[in-house]
Design an enzyme around this catalytic site. Structure first.
Site, PDB file in Angstrom:
ATOM      1  N   ASP A 160       0.824  -1.207   0.000  1.00  0.00           N
ATOM      2  CA  ASP A 160       0.000   0.000   0.000  1.00  0.00           C
ATOM      3  C   ASP A 160       0.859   1.259   0.000  1.00  0.00           C
ATOM      4  OD1 ASP A 160      -2.065  -1.776   0.240  1.00  0.00           O
ATOM      5  OD2 ASP A 160      -2.874  -0.949   2.101  1.00  0.00           O
TER       6      ASP A 160
ATOM      7  N   HIS B 126       3.980  -2.103   3.186  1.00  0.00           N
ATOM      8  CA  HIS B 126       3.977  -0.731   2.665  1.00  0.00           C
ATOM      9  C   HIS B 126       5.318  -0.416   2.006  1.00  0.00           C
ATOM     10  CE1 HIS B 126       0.914  -0.919   5.822  1.00  0.00           C
ATOM     11  NE2 HIS B 126       0.284   0.049   5.174  1.00  0.00           N
TER      12      HIS B 126
END
Length: 460
Positions: free
Chosen positions: A45, A189
């Site tokens: 993400d 991430h």
């Protein structure tokens, strides 16, 4: 003022809080976890990031891993070359809003514009539109469930807090390896610029990820794109269940997780959990065991439990009760030797007298060395029967109707085995003769259980 605040509370509850609970706990209209034997999904993400995303792509290429990137539109707009590289190297690109802002704080029309704007950016670079969406922080609102969104919401089954630099590389690696397994959707991430994240946190994520990919290679596991995992999951018999049953299963598995945490259950084989156990004192009436032993109140026992998720997955993948029983037999035969090794090597378990469990298997456990006893009549026996009846109505391949026909067979039993017997039977490395005896016993057990209409489930 009080009336206005009350209305705001009601609106926020129905607009945001309740949809969030439904999606997280019960998976309503979202994808969180797949199935399979060797596949897991890496998802990233908040990117793309010019510093960390290229290094991440290099790492994925090194191990032949495919991943899914949920990109922030404003970042993708600034770095189209990274979006193009993701696409060219065979990764899936999903949407993570144009800016990283919670859907709870935006109107439905604003969320729709965020998704569409990001999708247009992806299309402008790759020539393909995305149909996969992960809302920031995984937070959905009521209108995210609408089919008019034309996107599939993807959440995750494993999150590690890798956006915090103080977690440390070693701890992050431990957490990732603990959840590495088939069907897992792992959230990571590749950008640390989001509010609340540490800008340099992706540095330690890359180190932990390489260690995880190395371990996955050793185990024969591979990372696939989320769309491929969804396609495989759509073939699952789980989809044949009504929404009511899926809701029941979600509540049941949530209770499973809470129970394991509350009572600090340990897992025999964490990589593929089937048996859990805990050390406790026996509180029932005195019971005669094999080898002339007696189990008395206050004696130390190991209480065993079958993993409910594994039990459910075995159930929905089985075409018949006999096939479910055989699969459970094989898993039990794999885990008992490992449990024997754990007991033999753990000084805190040295005084344990017996294994103990509650089951609806009427035949079979004795061939593993267990003694099968009736539960004493009383409230516990009645509640256990009710619990297991509900459980089996969900996982039994024939469904609840067949169980009603044979309700007299739904009798919970205690299964017990002296620990000394377990260690004698499983505690040493199997010789050829011993292995053949175990295989012969398992084969006989499978033949017996092939005619059994009610495979068992262990009660909490």
């Amino acid at each position: 003022m009080e009336t206005l605040l009350l209305w705001l509370f009601y609106i926020s509850t129905f607009y945001a809080f309740i949809p969030g609970i439904i999606s997280r706990l019960f998976g309503y209209r979202v994808f969180r976890k797949g199935s399979g034997v060797q596949e897991f999904a890496l998802t990233f993400d908040d990117g793309p990031d010019p510093k960390y995303t290229p290094r991440l792509l290099d790492l994925l290429s090194k191990y032949g891993a495919k991943a899914t990137f949920f990109v922030v539109g404003s970042h993708a707009e600034r770095h189209p070359e990274l979006i193009r590289r993701m696409h060219d190297e065979g990764h899936l690109i999903g949407i993570h809003n144009y800016i990283h802002k919670s859907n709870w704080l935006m109107r439905p029309s604003t969320v729709r514009k965020q998704i569409q704007r990001t999708n247009d950016i992806i299309y402008g670079v790759t020539g393909e539109r995305s149909t996969y969406y992960r809302p920031p922080w995984g937070i959905v609102n009521l209108f995210d469930f609408s089919k008019r969104r034309h996107v599939k919401i993807v959440l995750w089954s494993a999150m590690f807090g890798d956006w915090r630099q103080n977690l440390g590389t070693e701890r992050l690696t431990e957490k990732m390896l603990a959840r590495l397994g088939p069907g897992e959707v792992m959230l990571l991430h590749d950008c640390g610029l989001t509010l609340g994240a540490d800008p340099e946190a992706p540095e330690q994520m890359l180190i932990a990820l390489e260690r995880t990919l190395e371990e996955a290679k050793r185990r024969g596991l591979r990372s696939i794109r989320v769309d491929d995992m969804i396609k495989a999951a759509e073939k699952s018999p789980l989809l044949r269940l009504s929404f009511g049953k899926r809701l029941l299963v979600g509540a049941w598995l949530t209770w499973e997780r809470c129970f394991r945490l509350m009572f600090r259950l340990r897992t025999v084989t964490p990589n593929l959990p089937f048996l859990h156990y805990r050390l406790r004192e026996y509180q029932g009436q005195a019971i005669s065991l094999d080898r002339g032993m007696t189990l008395s109140k206050g004696d130390s026992i190991i209480e065993i439990h079958v993993d409910n998720r594994q039990l459910f997955e075995l159930g929905i993948q089985s075409r018949s009760a006999a096939q479910l029983a055989i699969r459970m037999i094989r898993r039990m035969d794999q885990d008992l030797p490992v449990l024997a090794e754990i007991i033999a090597g753990d000084e805190s378990l040295a005084e344990v007298k017996a294994l103990y469990g509650v089951t609806m298997i009427n035949r079979g456990p004795e061939k593993f060395g267990f003694t099968v006893k009736d539960l004493p009549e009383g409230l516990f026996a009645r509640l256990t029967k009710f619990y297991l009846s509900v459980l089996l109505s969900v996982i039994h391949p024939a469904g609840g109707a067949r169980l009603k026909e044979r309700s007299e067979a739904l009798v919970p039993k205690m299964i017990l085995m002296p620990v000394s017997q377990l260690l004698d039977h499983y505690g040493q490395k199997c010789t050829g003769t011993k292995l053949r005896k175990r295989q012969d016993a398992a084969a006989v057990l499978e033949d017996d259980m092939a005619a059994e209409e009610f495979p068992g489930a262990h009660a909490h």
